[in-house]
Design an enzyme around this catalytic site. Structure first.
Site: not given
Ligand code: ADP
Ligand code: MG
Ligand code: MG
Length: 897
Positions: A462, A838
């Site tokens: 992360h 995206c």
């Protein structure tokens, strides 16, 4: 099998044969072809003619593979080697194993990809106790003969018989001390003779040259499966089954005295790319002396003084090779008694700045076309040009190693939680956020921090993903101990407290001494030039993922042609918004929610005005609220503990807290990533989307040069979801006299496999698709991004199940297939459908190439990756043209991958 060809003379090969001949073999063959196998006169035109590349032959990688699988040399190899040796003897005019003037050879490894220092090479094969005397007489150079023999016995012992290199070096060091000399080049003959005797005591050195050759070839094969080489391949993702080729080449000698030398050179400066060649050489030396550090080498420019003729010829040859390879070269050469020989060439590895400089200069010089020049740049390496770096020559000292998770350098005071990062960051302080690992809650701290340091996780953790997306330097999985309760980080016994300075180098993956000096990046004129060429050549558009006017401005400077993803939830996380957002979620009914939303409306409108001004006249894709609502509320276990305490203490806010807890429990979900989020929120709480559309339309009307808003509905799985959301958008926009298709468009994010399968149905209600490849990867593979990276992806890579994280580079055959399918059937339903991507992949060069081939219209990525995407998109377009239809599958998923 016996008539299979295992051996190729250098004169038979070329640079296109690297799979079979290995990189070194293919390039030596190419040099032989380009520079001519025939004897060449030196530039002065003197009568002394010689070939530039010593003759020889290559045993193929296929032979190594057979050896590896069966444990013995393939049938026919011995005979073919013997034949090749006879041809070599003829060319050389000398006989292998001759006692008087023997032919000596080197036995050199060479895999398909260069593996520096991993495989083995043995020089001077063919010498023995008798031939060394013959060589001494024939060359009238006793010292040279014994120096060569000493090297052979040493290298052979080390490479073939596994005798530790330090035993030999130890003996040499003692001999130098006894003889009172500093370098091995000064050792007299008698000492060299004694060393050879001593070395022969370490193992049984074969006196028979044929036996030497056989064992040497076998040792090179074996080096492919040696521990060193195996772990190198793991790290560099080189397949085990390629095998190495073996090159047998006539020796030339840089150790014949003061008119001989050996060296390495780059056709241009290997650090800056400036046109002056760089390199090192040593007089009276052989082989790896230059790189091994036995003596301090001299700069290549000095070669012009010591051996002007050789120097001049070397410079000319490097030019020739650059033109032939259409790339900067890295060569190895030897000068024997004034005559220059070329032993190796390859495309030079170089840092980004040198790559850019070479590209621009090469076009100016007429060496390359723009297309060719662009192809010489490694788009991945450009990252380094877009972040601050440390001055390595000034106070740079590594304290601990970790993973180079997000490039760039940062110095700041340590903070151990996101809240402190935000507070101190807003106060203008440089801080480094230090956490064992990070979670969604920490993201606000990423914005505020100069750098991120974690003790857990890898390149796709992360922390790494978010940091890269934001262009914040990060080091993950660092060898540091973090104790959050104590508020301390320990590195090798040294304790760092909150507020102490620390520095991280995200390009290197290192925690460094905070004294290191920072150098700011800038897009210089040359980089700009290359980017302009890229813009002319690429077909893919390049947009930015940006939520703030600041990011949007920066991205525009870097070449963004619009916003491909504006995440509106970030606008609700800011401190002045969160209480209003909470009030909305806490409201008992729709009217209550509407009231709270009315307060958020002007704030959100203001955000859009800023963004639209920054993106004057360009398309701006705005995603309506996507994350599950719990993300805006306190964390459940913490809140429970809090309420527990409040109950015991009977605090005044108890009632309020109980209500909050009840609501948090009510909306709590076991798996919120697959829960009430995306368009599902819009359907349950249409008032949220209504407010957002009002804000967008008002903002669009408020700015002078309006952009093209593209309203994007997230996480659609059923066409009817989009139909409902779209009607809502159109009706709200109508209140502002804004017309769909003219003043704005409506589309959807494609991020679920079902959406890909029914893309033709969805396309009926969409003006555009934007592939959200992060979620699409999660849902298609069933990988939870925040979990898999630290848990099993490293093992998967080690075990070769995958070669990199699918969150880094798109999984082309799997997730990529869904993209192609959706693009294909979507366009079939609506040929005018606009297609973009995206996800994080939009800034990854290999993924960009994939999206180009899949026929998408644009990619969108984080601001700092825009220049990389521009270059990668141009490279994809150029490759497409060069390879032509061969790779040219478009959206239709019937071609290869
Ligand atoms: P590496 O892949 O480690 O560079 P090489 O096979 O290129 O190994 O050999 C290392 C060095 O040995 C070369 O740079 C060159 O100096 C020397 N060498 C190899 N072959 C010969 C040869 N035929 N004559 C003279 N020197 C050689
Ligand atoms: Mg080398
Ligand atoms: Mg080499």
């Amino acid at each position: 099998m016996s008539d299979h060809k295992w051996v190729y003379d250098f004169a038979e090969g070329s640079k296109d044969m690297r799979e079979l001949l290995g990189g070194k073999g293919a390039n030596v063959a190419e040099m032989t072809r380009v520079l001519g196998a025939e004897p060449k006169a030196p530039p002065s035109g003197a009568a002394d003619r010689h070939p530039i590349v010593p003759a020889g032959f290559t045993i193929t990688t296929e032979a190594c593979v057979v050896y590896m699988r069966s444990g013995h040399e393939p049938e026919g190899l011995d005979d073919q080697v013997a034949d090749a040796m006879r041809r070599l003897e003829k060319t050389a005019g000398k006989v292998f194993g001759d006692d008087e003037d023997p032919l000596l050879v080197s036995v050199r490894s060479g895999a398909r990809e260069s593996m520096p220092g991993m495989l083995d090479t043995i020089l001077n094969v063919g010498l023995n106790d008798r031939a060394v005397e013959g060589l001494s007489r024939a060359t009238d150079n006793e010292r040279f003969a014994w120096d060569s023999y000493r090297r052979l016995v040493q290298m052979f012992g080390n490479v073939v018989h596994g005798v530790g290199g330090d035993r030999f070096e130890g003996a040499i060091a003692r001999a130098k001390q006894d003889a009172g000399v500093k370098t091995d080049a000064e050792l007299p003959v008698e000492v060299l003779q004694k060393l050879v005797e001593e070395f022969k005591g370490f193992y049984e050195f074969p006196q028979d040259p044929q036996e030497q050759l056989r064992q040497a070839i076998r040792a090179v094969f074996d080096s492919w499966t040696g521990e060193r080489a195996v772990s190198y391949r793991r790290i560099n993702r080189i397949p085990d089954d390629w095998g190495t080729a073996v090159n047998v080449q006539q020796m030339v000698f840089g150790n014949k005295g003061d008119t001989s030398a050996t060296g390495v050179a780059f056709s241009r400066d290997e650090v800056t790319g400036a046109p002056e060649p760089s390199g090192d050489f040593l007089v009276n030396a052989q082989g790896e002396d230059v790189v091994s550090g036995v003596r301090t080498p001299r700069d290549i420019s000095e070669l012009a003084e010591v051996m002007p003729e050789g120097h001049k010829q070397l410079m000319e040859i490097m030019r020739t090779l650059e033109a032939e390879y259409k790339d900067m070269q890295d060569v190895e050469f030897t000068i024997e008694e004034g005559r220059l020989y070329m032993l190796q060439t390859r495309n030079a590895k170089r840092p980004a700045q040198a790559a850019v400089r070479f590209a621009v200069d090469a076009v100016e010089e007429g060496l390359l076309t723009r297309e060719e020049a662009l192809r010489t740049i490694d788009a991945y390496s450009l990252d380094a040009l877009l972040h601050p770096t440390f001055d390595r020559s000034d106070g740079y000292q590594v304290l601990a190693r970790g993973v180079a998770a997000s490039p760039g350098a940062a110095v700041g005071a340590i903070v151990f939680n996101a809240g402190d990062a935000v507070m101190q960051g807003q106060a203008g302080k440089n801080v480094i956020l230090v956490r064992p690992f990070t979670e969604a809650d920490d993201v606000a701290g990423f914005h505020a921090a100069k750098g991120i340091l974690t003790s857990e996780g890898g390149k796709a953790s992360h922390a790494a993903l978010v940091a890269r997306g934001m262009g914040v330097p990060a080091v993950t999985g660092a060898a540091v101990a973090i104790d959050l309760d104590a508020g301390a980080m320990t590195i090798g016994g040294r304790v760092f407290k909150a507020g102490d300075e620390i520095a991280i180098d995200g390009s290197e993956g290192a925690v460094v001494e905070p004294g290191a000096r920072l150098i700011e990046p800038e897009i210089d004129e040359r980089f700009d030039t290359v980017l302009e060429w890229a813009d002319e050549l690429r077909r893919l558009g390049v947009r930015v993922n940006a939520d703030t006017p600041h990011d949007a401005e920066r991205a525009r400077e870097l070449g963004a042609e619009g916003i491909g993803l504006c995440r509106t939830e970030h606008m609700f996380m800011a401190e002045d918004r969160q209480p209003k957002m909470r009030a909305m979620i806490m409201a008992d009914d729709r009217e209550g929610r509407r009231a709270a939303l009315r307060e958020l409306l002007p704030l959100q409108q203001e955000d859009f005005v800023g963004l639209f001004e920054a993106m004057r006249g360009l398309p701006v894709t705005i995603r309506l609220l996507d994350p599950p609502l719990h993300e805006f509320l306190p964390n459940l276990p913490e809140l429970r503990a809090h309420v527990e305490r409040a109950r015991i203490e009977q605090t005044d806010d108890l009632e309020e807290l109980e209500k909050l807890l009840a609501r948090v429990e009510e909306i709590h979900e076991g798996n919120p990533m697959l829960g009430t989020r995306g368009v599902r929120l819009g359907i349950l709480y249409p008032e949220i989307y209504e407010m957002q559309v009002h804000a967008i339309m008002r903002a669009a009307k408020a700015v002078d040069e309006p952009p093209h808003p593209e309203i994007m509905i997230p996480l659609v799985a059923y066409e009817h979801e989009l139909e409902i959301a779209r009607e809502l958008v159109v009706s709200v926009a109508g209140e502002h006299d804004m017309r769909e298709g003219e003043d704005y468009t409506v589309g959807t994010m494609i991020e679920l496999p079902r959406a890909c399968f029914i893309a033709n149905l969805i396309a009926r209600h969409a003006d555009f698709f934007s592939f959200g490849t992060n979620d699409l990867t999660q849902t298609a593979i069933g990988f939870s991004r925040d979990d898999v990276e630290s848990k099993f992806i490293p093992t998967y890579i080690d075990d070769k199940i995958i070669d990199r994280s699918p969150f880094e580079t798109i999984d082309a055959p799997g997730v990529g297939w869904l993209v192609r399918l959706a693009a294909w059937v979507g366009r079939e339903a609506d040929p005018g459908l606009k297609l973009g991507i995206c996800g994080e992949h939009g800034g990854d060069p290999d993924s960009v190439a994939f999206f180009h081939r899949a026929g998408l219209d644009y990619v969108s990525c984080s601001p700092f990756r825009i220049p990389i995407a521009r270059i990668a998109a141009a490279q994809a377009a150029i490759d497409d043209r060069i390879v032509g239809g061969a790779l040219g599958w478009s959206a239709a998923p019937d071609g290869g991958t």
